[in-house]
Design a protein around this motif. Structure first.
Motif, PDB file in Angstrom:
ATOM      1  N   GLY A 192     -17.505 -15.501 -31.011  1.00  0.00           N
ATOM      2  CA  GLY A 192     -17.989 -16.779 -31.499  1.00  0.00           C
ATOM      3  C   GLY A 192     -19.505 -16.820 -31.569  1.00  0.00           C
ATOM      4  O   GLY A 192     -20.088 -17.551 -32.378  1.00  0.00           O
ATOM      5  N   ARG A 193     -20.173 -16.031 -30.731  1.00  0.00           N
ATOM      6  CA  ARG A 193     -21.637 -16.045 -30.681  1.00  0.00           C
ATOM      7  C   ARG A 193     -22.262 -15.579 -31.986  1.00  0.00           C
ATOM      8  O   ARG A 193     -23.429 -15.906 -32.284  1.00  0.00           O
ATOM      9  N   TYR A 194     -21.518 -14.848 -32.798  1.00  0.00           N
ATOM     10  CA  TYR A 194     -22.089 -14.370 -34.063  1.00  0.00           C
ATOM     11  C   TYR A 194     -22.531 -15.519 -34.970  1.00  0.00           C
ATOM     12  O   TYR A 194     -23.408 -15.346 -35.820  1.00  0.00           O
ATOM     13  N   THR A 195     -21.951 -16.699 -34.792  1.00  0.00           N
ATOM     14  CA  THR A 195     -22.369 -17.825 -35.631  1.00  0.00           C
ATOM     15  C   THR A 195     -23.797 -18.254 -35.306  1.00  0.00           C
ATOM     16  O   THR A 195     -24.453 -18.888 -36.143  1.00  0.00           O
ATOM     17  N   THR A 196     -24.281 -17.937 -34.113  1.00  0.00           N
ATOM     18  CA  THR A 196     -25.664 -18.294 -33.784  1.00  0.00           C
ATOM     19  C   THR A 196     -26.649 -17.445 -34.568  1.00  0.00           C
ATOM     20  O   THR A 196     -27.829 -17.781 -34.643  1.00  0.00           O
ATOM     21  N   TYR A 197     -26.192 -16.337 -35.181  1.00  0.00           N
ATOM     22  CA  TYR A 197     -27.059 -15.538 -36.054  1.00  0.00           C
ATOM     23  C   TYR A 197     -27.516 -16.355 -37.257  1.00  0.00           C
ATOM     24  O   TYR A 197     -28.555 -16.048 -37.853  1.00  0.00           O
ATOM     25  N   CYS A 198     -26.733 -17.382 -37.620  1.00  0.00           N
ATOM     26  CA  CYS A 198     -27.153 -18.280 -38.693  1.00  0.00           C
ATOM     27  C   CYS A 198     -27.394 -19.683 -38.149  1.00  0.00           C
ATOM     28  O   CYS A 198     -27.341 -20.670 -38.880  1.00  0.00           O
ATOM     29  N   GLY A 199     -27.639 -19.759 -36.831  1.00  0.00           N
ATOM     30  CA  GLY A 199     -28.060 -21.008 -36.214  1.00  0.00           C
ATOM     31  C   GLY A 199     -27.006 -22.080 -36.132  1.00  0.00           C
ATOM     32  O   GLY A 199     -27.311 -23.268 -36.207  1.00  0.00           O
ATOM     33  N   SER A 200     -25.743 -21.684 -35.909  1.00  0.00           N
ATOM     34  CA  SER A 200     -24.649 -22.643 -35.963  1.00  0.00           C
ATOM     35  C   SER A 200     -23.740 -22.520 -34.749  1.00  0.00           C
ATOM     36  O   SER A 200     -23.776 -21.540 -34.012  1.00  0.00           O
ATOM     37  N   SER A 201     -22.907 -23.538 -34.573  1.00  0.00           N
ATOM     38  CA  SER A 201     -21.966 -23.580 -33.454  1.00  0.00           C
ATOM     39  C   SER A 201     -20.622 -22.990 -33.866  1.00  0.00           C
ATOM     40  O   SER A 201     -20.107 -23.320 -34.943  1.00  0.00           O
ATOM     41  N   PRO A 202     -20.017 -22.162 -33.016  1.00  0.00           N
ATOM     42  CA  PRO A 202     -18.698 -21.610 -33.366  1.00  0.00           C
ATOM     43  C   PRO A 202     -17.608 -22.674 -33.415  1.00  0.00           C
ATOM     44  O   PRO A 202     -16.546 -22.437 -33.985  1.00  0.00           O
ATOM     45  N   PHE A 203     -17.885 -23.850 -32.852  1.00  0.00           N
ATOM     46  CA  PHE A 203     -16.890 -24.920 -32.838  1.00  0.00           C
ATOM     47  C   PHE A 203     -16.876 -25.713 -34.147  1.00  0.00           C
ATOM     48  O   PHE A 203     -15.949 -26.473 -34.405  1.00  0.00           O
ATOM     49  N   HIS A 204     -17.910 -25.546 -34.956  1.00  0.00           N
ATOM     50  CA  HIS A 204     -18.013 -26.317 -36.205  1.00  0.00           C
ATOM     51  C   HIS A 204     -18.103 -25.440 -37.452  1.00  0.00           C
ATOM     52  O   HIS A 204     -18.012 -25.961 -38.563  1.00  0.00           O
ATOM     53  N   THR A 205     -18.313 -24.148 -37.313  1.00  0.00           N
ATOM     54  CA  THR A 205     -18.429 -23.278 -38.484  1.00  0.00           C
ATOM     55  C   THR A 205     -17.043 -22.858 -38.977  1.00  0.00           C
ATOM     56  O   THR A 205     -16.107 -22.728 -38.193  1.00  0.00           O
ATOM     57  N   PRO A 206     -16.908 -22.630 -40.272  1.00  0.00           N
ATOM     58  CA  PRO A 206     -15.626 -22.138 -40.791  1.00  0.00           C
ATOM     59  C   PRO A 206     -15.381 -20.700 -40.346  1.00  0.00           C
ATOM     60  O   PRO A 206     -16.319 -19.940 -40.091  1.00  0.00           O
ATOM     61  N   ALA A 207     -14.119 -20.339 -40.265  1.00  0.00           N
ATOM     62  CA  ALA A 207     -13.749 -18.985 -39.840  1.00  0.00           C
ATOM     63  C   ALA A 207     -14.274 -17.925 -40.795  1.00  0.00           C
ATOM     64  O   ALA A 207     -14.343 -16.743 -40.434  1.00  0.00           O
ATOM     65  N   THR A 208     -14.678 -18.349 -41.985  1.00  0.00           N
ATOM     66  CA  THR A 208     -15.269 -17.431 -42.959  1.00  0.00           C
ATOM     67  C   THR A 208     -16.394 -16.604 -42.333  1.00  0.00           C
ATOM     68  O   THR A 208     -16.580 -15.435 -42.671  1.00  0.00           O
ATOM     69  N   LEU A 209     -17.124 -17.202 -41.397  1.00  0.00           N
ATOM     70  CA  LEU A 209     -18.299 -16.544 -40.838  1.00  0.00           C
ATOM     71  C   LEU A 209     -17.973 -15.424 -39.858  1.00  0.00           C
ATOM     72  O   LEU A 209     -18.890 -14.811 -39.308  1.00  0.00           O
ATOM     73  N   MET A 210     -16.697 -15.121 -39.677  1.00  0.00           N
ATOM     74  CA  MET A 210     -16.397 -13.924 -38.903  1.00  0.00           C
ATOM     75  C   MET A 210     -16.887 -12.671 -39.643  1.00  0.00           C
ATOM     76  O   MET A 210     -16.997 -11.597 -39.047  1.00  0.00           O
ATOM     77  N   LEU A 211     -17.238 -12.821 -40.928  1.00  0.00           N
ATOM     78  CA  LEU A 211     -17.775 -11.685 -41.675  1.00  0.00           C
ATOM     79  C   LEU A 211     -19.069 -11.158 -41.044  1.00  0.00           C
ATOM     80  O   LEU A 211     -19.442  -9.998 -41.257  1.00  0.00           O
ATOM     81  N   ILE A 212     -19.779 -11.994 -40.267  1.00  0.00           N
ATOM     82  CA  ILE A 212     -21.021 -11.549 -39.630  1.00  0.00           C
ATOM     83  C   ILE A 212     -20.733 -10.413 -38.659  1.00  0.00           C
ATOM     84  O   ILE A 212     -21.515  -9.456 -38.547  1.00  0.00           O
ATOM     85  N   ALA A 213     -19.610 -10.497 -37.963  1.00  0.00           N
ATOM     86  CA  ALA A 213     -19.242  -9.423 -37.041  1.00  0.00           C
ATOM     87  C   ALA A 213     -19.035  -8.115 -37.798  1.00  0.00           C
ATOM     88  O   ALA A 213     -19.406  -7.036 -37.319  1.00  0.00           O
ATOM     89  N   HIS A 214     -18.451  -8.205 -38.982  1.00  0.00           N
ATOM     90  CA  HIS A 214     -18.247  -7.000 -39.786  1.00  0.00           C
ATOM     91  C   HIS A 214     -19.577  -6.410 -40.220  1.00  0.00           C
ATOM     92  O   HIS A 214     -19.736  -5.182 -40.217  1.00  0.00           O
ATOM     93  N   VAL A 215     -20.516  -7.264 -40.608  1.00  0.00           N
ATOM     94  CA  VAL A 215     -21.838  -6.773 -41.004  1.00  0.00           C
ATOM     95  C   VAL A 215     -22.453  -5.954 -39.880  1.00  0.00           C
ATOM     96  O   VAL A 215     -23.007  -4.872 -40.108  1.00  0.00           O
ATOM     97  N   GLU A 216     -22.355  -6.450 -38.655  1.00  0.00           N
ATOM     98  CA  GLU A 216     -22.942  -5.710 -37.534  1.00  0.00           C
ATOM     99  C   GLU A 216     -22.191  -4.402 -37.286  1.00  0.00           C
ATOM    100  O   GLU A 216     -22.811  -3.385 -36.949  1.00  0.00           O
ATOM    101  N   GLN A 217     -20.868  -4.428 -37.447  1.00  0.00           N
ATOM    102  CA  GLN A 217     -20.098  -3.208 -37.250  1.00  0.00           C
ATOM    103  C   GLN A 217     -20.442  -2.142 -38.291  1.00  0.00           C
ATOM    104  O   GLN A 217     -20.241  -0.948 -38.054  1.00  0.00           O
TER     105      GLN A 217
END
Length: 526
Positions: A192-217
């Motif tokens: 969930g912390r990956y959403t903070t890479y774009c300054g957002s809360s994991p409780f309010h961001t869409p699941a779409t942003l799990m793509l950030i984890a893939h970018v890091e991988q």
């Protein structure tokens, strides 16, 4: 008569990218930067005479930056030395050990299994597969395209691929979807912390942003000399292409005529005529009238509730004891929901998650400093973007420092152990400092928060409502972070080139080498 230059306001990564690409296409460019050096958020500040990275520390999406250097007629390898990290980050919780993630997904899966069991390892594999699928759907149609609206995005993805549109899961929160992959709350925290890479809360961001984890991988690289080396390299390429850089040149006004942009005015009173301006600042500064009342219609001001996270950032020299460190380290709070609820209420968390970049440590944990000497650290705690309405007192700063240090100690790390001849030395940058440095943001470091399914479509694009005025930077589409800011600079330069051609402005030609010209000085901030 020589053609008027395209003026770029701000030498952040987006502005530097635009300058390098446009100049390579024969467009005269002048960059006006109010600070004394390039980089924008990519900067260094001194602690006891030692420069310490004070901005982004994670470098991903290397091919994006390689393509930019190629478009500018240069080679990334000729300007920077990059080392790919095998170990992505170390994550620690109080009393339950630590977990490392690696560039090799299977090695990460094995580490997750050893940490939380076989079911967790299977969850990591399913999560990684879904993150990769979402990234694959959105990479070209969204991330690399000028601002698409939902119907436009559907057309780019393909109207026949309705299933792909649903697969990006825009209507479900990331925190909820993480529960489908992980039972262990620590792993939900980690991913969930990956959403903070774009300054957002994991409780309010869409699941779409799990793509950030893939970018890091896909790869994390260390840059020799730190992230400022990237800014300096982009500036060097732009100079070679003929760009003029003026530092200490604060723009106070952007002027327009019936035909569009007509020029800019500096704090010194100097007027520079131009028909195209790229504003490498948060677009909310345009909407707030920072560059003139007539510019308010160019972009909407950002409401306080829509701001992304700010941060408390400690730049420190210390001699660590306890948990062995790698380059990137995260120390998690015991209650993630409470932490983000406090931020949402306008408070710095009392028991925060802390990110620690051990700048003198390689990925395997070895320090580049001589044994026994103080090492350099950047420590980040998420905070509300209220720097324009709240001035952090000395007492609040001390309390925040104490809370941060307590969290590190709870997870096994002591940066200021008792009995040291030289205690930890540090300086603290607050949302108030960021608000001063980046006007009309309140200290928000990532533009608009990515909360709700429509947030990504509400982020400003490279074009504004004023002809000849464009935007670039991490607060514009496609989003925050060094590679995204660079992509925004690419999109802005493409828009300028397209409009120059369509209005017969464009005349290809060679330009002599660039220069740096001093202008009106501005006070340092931060």
């Amino acid at each position: 008569m020589a053609a008027a230059p395209t003026v770029i306001i701000g030498a952040g990564i987006g502005g530097l990218t635009s300058a390098a690409i446009l100049s390579a296409r024969g467009v005269p460019v002048t960059v006006l930067e109010k600070e004394a050096q390039p980089g924008g958020k990519v900067r260094q500040l001194e602690v006891e005479g030692v420069p310490i990275d004070a901005g982004p520390t994670v470098f991903t999406m290397r091919p994006v930056i390689e393509n930019i250097f190629e478009e500018a007629g240069a080679s990334l390898d000729d300007h920077l030395t990059l080392t790919r990290a095998d170990r992505l980050a170390r994550h620690a919780w109080d009393g339950t050990g630590h977990l490392d993630l690696f560039a090799d997904p299977e090695r990460s899966a094995e580490a997750v299994g050893e940490f939380a069991g076989a079911k967790a390892a299977a969850g990591f594999r399913s999560f990684s597969a879904e993150a990769a699928r979402i990234f694959g759907i959105l990479d070209k149609p969204f991330l690399r395209s000028s601002k698409p609206y939902p119907p436009n995005l559907m057309w780019r993805i393909g109207l026949h691929r309705v299933g792909a549109l649903l697969a990006i899961r825009p209507y479900e929160s990331l925190w909820k979807v993480l529960g489908e992959h992980f039972d262990d709350p620590r792993l939900r925290q980690l991913f969930g912390r990956y959403t903070t890479y774009c300054g957002s809360s994991p409780f309010h961001t869409p699941a779409t942003l799990m793509l950030i984890a893939h970018v890091e991988q896909q790869g994390v690289w260390a840059i020799e000399g730190g992230m400022t080396a990237l800014a300096n390299a982009l500036e060097a390429v732009a100079r070679q292409n003929g760009v003029w850089f003026r530092y200490g040149a604060q723009v106070t006004g952007i002027h327009t005529s019936r035909k569009g942009v007509s020029g800019v005015t500096l704090e010194s009173g100097e007027h520079i005529p131009t028909r195209s301006v790229i504003c490498n600042a948060d677009p909310s500064a345009l909407g707030a009238g920072v560059f003139g009342e007539g510019l308010r219609r160019a972009a909407k001001p950002m409401a306080e509730k829509d701001r992304s996270l700010s941060a408390m950032v400690w730049l420190a020299k210390a001699r660590p004891q306890g948990l062995p460190l790698t380059h990137h380290n995260v120390f998690f709070s015991p209650d993630y929901a409470r932490e983000f609820a406090q931020i949402e209420a306008g408070h710095v968390p009392t028991d925060p998650t802390a990110y620690v970049c051990a700048l003198d440590h390689g990925e395997e944990g070895a320090s580049d400093s001589a044994s026994g000497t103080a090492q350099r650290f950047q420590i980040i705690v998420n905070a509300p973007a209220n720097g324009d309405i709240h001035d952090y007192t000395a007492g609040e700063k001390d309390q925040c420092t104490s809370n941060m240090m307590a969290r590190l100690r709870a997870c096994g790390l002591d940066l200021d152990p008792a009995g040291m001849d030289t205690p930890m030395q540090h300086r603290l940058v607050t949302p108030s400092d960021f608000s001063t440095l980046f006007p009309a943001t309140g200290g928000a470091l990532y533009g608009r928060a990515s909360h709700g399914w429509a947030a990504s479509f509400l982020r400003p694009g490279c074009r504004t409502k004023i002809r000849g005025l464009y935007c670039a930077g991490g607060a514009t589409h496609p989003g925050a972070g060094v590679p995204m800011a660079a992509l925004s600079g690419t999109l802005a330069s493409e828009a300028v080139l397209s409009d120059r051609i369509s209005t017969r402005w464009y005349h290809r030609g060679d330009i002599a080498g660039g220069m740096s010209t001093p202008s009106a000085p501005t006070a340092a901030t931060g």
